[in-house]
Scaffold this motif. Structure first.
Motif, short mmCIF file in Angstrom:
data_model
loop_
_atom_site.label_atom_id
_atom_site.label_comp_id
_atom_site.label_asym_id
_atom_site.label_seq_id
_atom_site.Cartn_x
_atom_site.Cartn_y
_atom_site.Cartn_z
N ASP A 171 0.85 -1.19 0.00
CA ASP A 171 0.00 0.00 0.00
C ASP A 171 0.89 1.25 0.00
O ASP A 171 1.72 1.42 0.89
CB ASP A 171 -0.88 -0.02 1.26
CG ASP A 171 -1.89 1.10 1.31
OD1 ASP A 171 -1.79 2.05 0.51
OD2 ASP A 171 -2.79 1.03 2.16
N PRO A 172 0.76 2.13 -1.00
CA PRO A 172 1.63 3.32 -1.05
C PRO A 172 1.57 4.15 0.23
O PRO A 172 2.56 4.81 0.59
CB PRO A 172 1.07 4.10 -2.25
CG PRO A 172 0.44 3.07 -3.11
CD PRO A 172 -0.14 2.06 -2.16
N ALA A 173 0.46 4.12 0.95
CA ALA A 173 0.37 4.91 2.18
C ALA A 173 1.40 4.45 3.21
O ALA A 173 1.88 5.26 4.01
CB ALA A 173 -1.04 4.80 2.76
N ILE A 174 1.76 3.15 3.19
CA ILE A 174 2.78 2.65 4.12
C ILE A 174 4.11 3.34 3.88
O ILE A 174 4.87 3.63 4.81
CB ILE A 174 2.93 1.13 3.96
CG1 ILE A 174 1.66 0.42 4.40
CG2 ILE A 174 4.12 0.60 4.72
CD1 ILE A 174 1.39 0.47 5.88
N GLY A 201 2.36 -6.62 -12.63
CA GLY A 201 2.05 -5.78 -11.49
C GLY A 201 1.12 -4.65 -11.88
O GLY A 201 0.84 -4.44 -13.07
N VAL A 202 0.65 -3.92 -10.89
CA VAL A 202 -0.30 -2.84 -11.17
C VAL A 202 0.41 -1.54 -11.56
O VAL A 202 -0.26 -0.54 -11.83
CB VAL A 202 -1.23 -2.59 -9.97
CG1 VAL A 202 -2.11 -3.79 -9.74
CG2 VAL A 202 -0.44 -2.24 -8.71
N TYR A 203 1.74 -1.55 -11.63
CA TYR A 203 2.48 -0.37 -12.05
C TYR A 203 3.22 -0.57 -13.37
O TYR A 203 4.08 0.21 -13.74
CB TYR A 203 3.51 0.03 -10.97
CG TYR A 203 2.87 0.45 -9.66
CD1 TYR A 203 2.20 1.66 -9.53
CD2 TYR A 203 2.96 -0.38 -8.54
CE1 TYR A 203 1.62 2.03 -8.33
CE2 TYR A 203 2.38 0.00 -7.33
CZ TYR A 203 1.71 1.20 -7.24
OH TYR A 203 1.13 1.57 -6.05
N ALA A 220 4.45 8.25 -7.51
CA ALA A 220 4.07 9.17 -8.58
C ALA A 220 3.16 8.52 -9.62
O ALA A 220 2.76 9.18 -10.59
CB ALA A 220 5.33 9.69 -9.27
N THR A 221 2.83 7.25 -9.42
CA THR A 221 2.07 6.50 -10.43
C THR A 221 0.78 5.97 -9.84
O THR A 221 0.78 5.42 -8.73
CB THR A 221 2.91 5.32 -10.97
OG1 THR A 221 4.17 5.81 -11.43
CG2 THR A 221 2.19 4.62 -12.10
N LYS A 222 -0.29 6.10 -10.56
CA LYS A 222 -1.56 5.52 -10.13
C LYS A 222 -1.62 4.07 -10.59
O LYS A 222 -1.29 3.76 -11.73
CB LYS A 222 -2.72 6.30 -10.75
CG LYS A 222 -4.09 5.81 -10.30
CD LYS A 222 -5.19 6.66 -10.94
CE LYS A 222 -6.57 6.16 -10.50
NZ LYS A 222 -7.66 6.97 -11.10
N PRO A 223 -2.00 3.15 -9.70
CA PRO A 223 -2.11 1.74 -10.12
C PRO A 223 -3.02 1.59 -11.33
O PRO A 223 -4.04 2.27 -11.44
CB PRO A 223 -2.72 1.05 -8.89
CG PRO A 223 -2.34 1.93 -7.75
CD PRO A 223 -2.35 3.32 -8.27
N LEU A 241 -7.66 -1.73 -3.99
CA LEU A 241 -6.65 -0.70 -4.23
C LEU A 241 -7.20 0.71 -4.03
O LEU A 241 -6.46 1.68 -4.23
CB LEU A 241 -6.12 -0.81 -5.67
CG LEU A 241 -5.49 -2.13 -6.09
CD1 LEU A 241 -4.89 -2.00 -7.49
CD2 LEU A 241 -4.42 -2.59 -5.12
N ASP A 242 -8.43 0.85 -3.59
CA ASP A 242 -9.02 2.17 -3.43
C ASP A 242 -8.19 3.01 -2.46
O ASP A 242 -7.87 2.56 -1.35
CB ASP A 242 -10.45 2.04 -2.89
CG ASP A 242 -11.27 3.31 -3.11
OD1 ASP A 242 -10.81 4.40 -2.72
OD2 ASP A 242 -12.38 3.20 -3.67
#
Length: 268
Positions: A171-174, A201-203, A220-223, A241-242
């Motif tokens: 999770d990018p928030a981590i 992957g999602v990126y 800097a990238t949205k999944p 992924l929300d």
């Protein structure tokens, strides 16, 4: 290393969080019906911190009490190193299966990882490193492995080091200091489900290898979710992924239920 205690190593299996895994012959004293086990060794100058991490990992395996977690058989210290033995699953991992997986089996493996994650969450533990390499393939689905980065879900506890964590599945928030939680592991399960169905992957496929550059690229990238996924799978991945954690599935058990429905529509 040729072995440790009464374990005879046959070959290394690679590194995991805070240790190196080896394929070993099963000592008769374990009394299990398996020719081989995996032995994780934490060696080098064995520090109190390394020992603390290893014992924490074993404690989290035991308190979760889930048959969807890799089974642990034995643990000890020998010659300045700490080790533990766990079940060997010869079919490999979701990342590197021993033979190609059809979509149904791949989704079933993620489903079981979600069940294991739910068992951890119910005991107040976050896995923190759910990724395809830690989802092992079994005859009846999958097993979640490697709790070396797991931590208690306590207020104020954040990730202080990235280590060998699978950043693409985190999770990018981590990465910006958020607390590990049910929601962050659910994000990882969604990313793993995307990989299970697409092998991507999602990126995308062009992320940098250097960890700091990788973090910058991820932030800097949205999944991106593949357009050709079945509707229920795409919806589940999107929900996991929300960015708004309140809109993600409330529990990993809910992820498992929805994954079960998806797997049932696919060939096995």
């Amino acid at each position: 290393m040729d072995g440790i205690a009464d374990y005879e190593f046959e070959r290394p299996l690679g590194e995991s969080n805070y240790g190196t895994n080896y394929l070993a012959r099963t000592p008769a004293r374990l009394g299990i019906d398996a020719d081989h086990v995996v032995v994780k060794v934490i060696a080098g100058p064995t520090s109190d911190d390394a020992f603390r991490r290893a014992t924490r990992e074993l404690k989290h395996f035991s308190v979760a009490d889930s048959d969807r977690l890799v089974e642990v058989y034995d643990a000890g210290r020998h010659g300045g190193a700490f080790y533990y033995a766990m079940e060997f699953l010869p079919m490999g991992s979701l990342e590197s299966p021993a033979s190609p997986l059809d979509s149904g089996r791949a989704v079933a493996a993620v489903r079981d990882a979600a069940l294991a994650a739910h068992a951890l969450h119910e005991r107040g533990i976050a896995h923190r490193d759910i990724k395809p390499a830690n989802i092992l393939i079994a005859d009846d689905g999958g097993r979640l492995a490697d709790l070396g980065l797991s931590q208690l879900l306590a207020p104020g506890m954040v990730m202080t080091g990235l280590g060998r964590i699978g950043l693409e599945y985190t999770d990018p928030a981590i990465m910006t200091g958020a607390q590990a939680s049910r929601a962050s592991d659910i994000w990882s399960l969604g990313a793993c489900l995307h990989f299970a169905l697409t092998r991507r992957g999602v990126y995308g496929d062009s992320l940098p290898a250097e960890p700091l550059l990788l973090v910058r690229a991820i932030l800097a990238t949205k999944p991106m979710i593949a357009d050709d996924l079945p509707g229920p799978a795409r919806d589940l991945i999107s929900d996991c992924l929300d960015p708004d954690v309140t809109r993600r599935p409330r529990t990993a058990d809910e992820v498992a239920e929805r994954a079960t429905a998806i797997a049932s529509t696919m060939s096995t």
